[in-house]
Design a protein around this motif. Structure first.
Motif, PDB file in Angstrom:
ATOM      1  N   PRO A  34       0.632  -1.143   0.033  1.00  0.00           N
ATOM      2  CA  PRO A  34       0.020   0.103  -0.125  1.00  0.00           C
ATOM      3  C   PRO A  34       0.751   1.392  -0.024  1.00  0.00           C
ATOM      4  O   PRO A  34       1.815   1.339   0.553  1.00  0.00           O
ATOM      5  CB  PRO A  34      -0.896  -0.272   1.286  1.00  0.00           C
TER       6      PRO A  34
ATOM      7  N   THR B  55      -2.632   0.290  -7.448  1.00  0.00           N
ATOM      8  CA  THR B  55      -1.731   0.891  -8.088  1.00  0.00           C
ATOM      9  C   THR B  55      -1.979   0.714  -9.524  1.00  0.00           C
ATOM     10  O   THR B  55      -1.823   1.585 -10.406  1.00  0.00           O
ATOM     11  CB  THR B  55      -0.256   0.410  -7.551  1.00  0.00           C
TER      12      THR B  55
ATOM     13  N   ASP C  53      -3.872   3.034   1.732  1.00  0.00           N
ATOM     14  CA  ASP C  53      -3.601   3.984   0.723  1.00  0.00           C
ATOM     15  C   ASP C  53      -4.179   5.497   1.345  1.00  0.00           C
ATOM     16  O   ASP C  53      -3.230   6.030   1.438  1.00  0.00           O
ATOM     17  CB  ASP C  53      -3.906   3.737  -0.583  1.00  0.00           C
TER      18      ASP C  53
END
Lengths: 167, 90, 102
Positions: A34, B55, C53
């Protein structure tokens, strides 16, 4: 802006390097864990914030150059666009390096796996480019605000430039 | 006094709307039937060779979004530099 | 899972409490620290909701950089004397005046 007390300065001097190393880890491992370019770049820019807040504007602006971060931002943005143009034979932002066997080109097994750094094609390149750009941009915001708020002129700075490292 | 009654009514109406919206949301960890999620989760490792699906979406499938984000950051830095640039310092 | 719900509820309540203190303090530095606490607790909340994130971005930008920027802006301000505003020659600081002598 006066420097803060010696306890704050010592803790910030020691801690800023760990923060910077963690940010670089987040940027480089952006395609495995992450995080990514933006998050890691923001963590690295905290390095500059710690030094600026603890040491004050005058000494800190004598240590770094704004042109350095200016170059960081431009190099990052241009590298990002160039990595987008790598796969222009198919489309813009086509991931032409993935699964090609070359740089960042090895395949990953399906399902959960350990992961290796040499995967994911242009995504790793774009992570590093965006990381460099965010480091330059956020550090430049901090530096410009600091020298704009506290009216640091260059002639007053030039005399203290060498004496700043001692204390 | 009239403003206070109006504010209480407005808070009740907006709170009721939020309550209804929160009831209509899927429960946590159970997002319902979203075909896009299944496509990304099943194709990211095979097509792009990435372990991190987030991502791969941010930098590959939706690369234009990230380019816009970088442009937004560049614009913010430029405006801060134009506002705070000192007299003698560059 | 009741323990997870307990932590989740506690974090949500603490976010509201910290947000209340951010607008309740008269001292601006305390208010900035409360806003930083809101961001830190919001990062914990994002981590509980399984979005690491966003948690990293929130902890770095919300709790780190924006706090530093607010403190820089606060140190650039001057406290007005009680009962009146600043006189014009006092409001504009002279360049280099407030820097410490070497």
């Amino acid at each position: 802006m006066r420097p803060l007390s010696v306890i704050v300065r010592t803790v910030c001097n020691a801690f800023a390097w760990f923060v910077a190393v963690f940010g670089v880890y987040v940027i480089v491992h952006g395609h495995l864990s992450p995080g990514g370019g933006f998050q890691g770049g923001a963590v690295v820019a905290t390095f500059m914030a710690l030094l600026l807040v603890s040491h004050g504007a005058t000494k800190c602006l004598g240590w770094v150059r704004t042109n350095f971060f200016y170059a960081f931002e431009h190099v990052g943005l241009l590298t990002f666009i160039a990595a987008g143009f790598l796969g222009i034979g198919v489309t813009f932002f086509y991931n032409s390096l993935a699964l090609s066997g070359g740089l960042f080109g090895s395949a990953v097994p399906l399902g959960p796996n350990g992961g290796s750094l040499n995967t994911s094609g242009t995504i790793a390149l774009m992570n590093c480019a965006v990381g460099i750009e965010v480091v330059g941009g956020l550090s430049m915001i901090l530096l410009y605000m600091m020298q704009g708020v506290f009216h640091v002129d260059k002639p007053t700075l030039r005399g203290k430039e060498e004496a700043g490292h001692d204390r | 006094m009239k403003f206070r009654v109006f504010f209480v009514i407005a808070i009740l109406v907006v709170g009721g709307l939020f309550w209804g919206a929160a009831d209509a949301v899927h429960p946590f960890g159970n997002p319902g039937d979203v075909p896009m999620d299944g496509y990304f989760l099943s194709h990211a490792q095979r097509e792009r060779g990435v372990n991190n699906v987030v991502t791969s979406i941010v930098f590959d499938y939706r690369g234009f979004d990230t380019l816009g984000e970088a442009a937004v950051l560049f614009t913010a830095v430029s405006s801060v530099a134009a506002l705070f640039r000192g007299k003698g310092w560059r | 899972m009741p323990q997870n719900d307990l932590v989740h509820g506690a974090v949500l309540v603490l976010i509201v409490v910290a947000g209340f203190f951010a607008i309740w303090f008269r001292d601006l530095l305390s208010s900035i620290i409360s806003l930083s606490a809101v961001s830190l607790l919001l990062a914990v909340e994002f981590y509980i909701l399984q979005a690491p994130d966003v948690a990293i971005a929130e902890a770095a930008i919300g709790a780190g950089l924006s706090t530093a920027i607010y403190i820089v802006a606060l140190r650039g301000c001057r406290k007005a004397p009680s009962g009146g505003s600043l006189s014009p020659e006092e409001a504009t600081p002279e360049p280099g005046k407030e820097e410490p002598k070497p």
